[in-house]
Write an enzyme that holds these catalytic residues in place. Structure first.
Site, PDB file in Angstrom:
ATOM      1  N   VAL A 186       6.009   2.984   7.801  1.00 12.25           N
ATOM      2  CA  VAL A 186       5.001   1.984   8.139  1.00 12.25           C
ATOM      3  C   VAL A 186       4.647   2.101   9.617  1.00 12.25           C
ATOM      4  O   VAL A 186       5.526   2.211  10.463  1.00 12.25           O
ATOM      5  CB  VAL A 186       5.541   0.561   7.841  1.00 12.25           C
ATOM      6  N   CYS A 187       3.359   2.051   9.885  1.00 11.72           N
ATOM      7  CA  CYS A 187       2.887   2.159  11.259  1.00 11.72           C
ATOM      8  C   CYS A 187       2.118   0.895  11.630  1.00 11.72           C
ATOM      9  O   CYS A 187       0.940   0.767  11.319  1.00 11.72           O
ATOM     10  CB  CYS A 187       1.999   3.389  11.396  1.00 11.72           C
TER      11      CYS A 187
END
Length: 168
Positions: A91-92
């Site tokens: 996840v960014c």
């Protein structure tokens, strides 16, 4: 065990206890293995009114021993198609980026990791990200392009992920 390790471990135990006492709508959290407080398993429900609605997405949170000074790393284990999730599931989002100024100038320090964040604030940010992707600095370029240019194809791929999440 070092001092910082015992402090992070106590803090994580406290957060785990708090979440089991007062569950937060939209996700559940627990340890992947009772002997390791630094690895959590999450189940995130696709938010209502979004393309992800109805899905149950598994994710992992891996905490550094320096937590809460440094952020955990979050990875979707379930297949998920989203502009802010790398192909490998990482996840960014800003709050999971190390504290301080962004050398690329995309984020201000206040958007990045702060030690006041908890498992709850992290996961709620991710749920919010599912509802409204940020395509300005995408992790998955292909998903961002599809999200912008071919809504129908994007929707179809997300629906496939939602179906698959129910089979897992």
């Amino acid at each position: 065990m070092s001092d910082s390790q015992s402090q992070s471990s106590l803090l994580l135990r406290r957060q785990l206890k708090e979440l089991s006492r007062n569950p937060v709508q939209g996700f559940s959290a627990g340890l992947a293995d009772d002997s390791n407080i630094y690895e959590w398993e999450l189940m995130i429900m696709g938010p209502e009114g979004t393309l992800y609605e109805g899905g149950f997405f598994k994710a992992k949170l891996i905490f550094p021993k320096e937590y809460p000074l440094l952020p955990p790393k979050m990875t979707f284990v379930s297949d998920i198609w989203h502009p802010n999730v790398y192909a490998n599931g990482d996840v960014c989002i800003s709050i999971l980026h190390a504290p301080g100024e962004d050398k690329y100038g995309y984020e201000s320090a206040s958007e990045r990791w702060l030690p006041i964040h908890t498992v709850e604030t992290i996961v709620l940010s991710v749920i919010s990200m599912l509802s409204s992707p940020n395509d300005e600095s995408p992790a998955n370029i292909e998903a961002a392009k599809e999200w912008r240019e071919d809504e129908k194809a994007f929707k179809k791929r997300v629906q496939r992920c939602v179906r698959r999440s129910l089979e897992d």
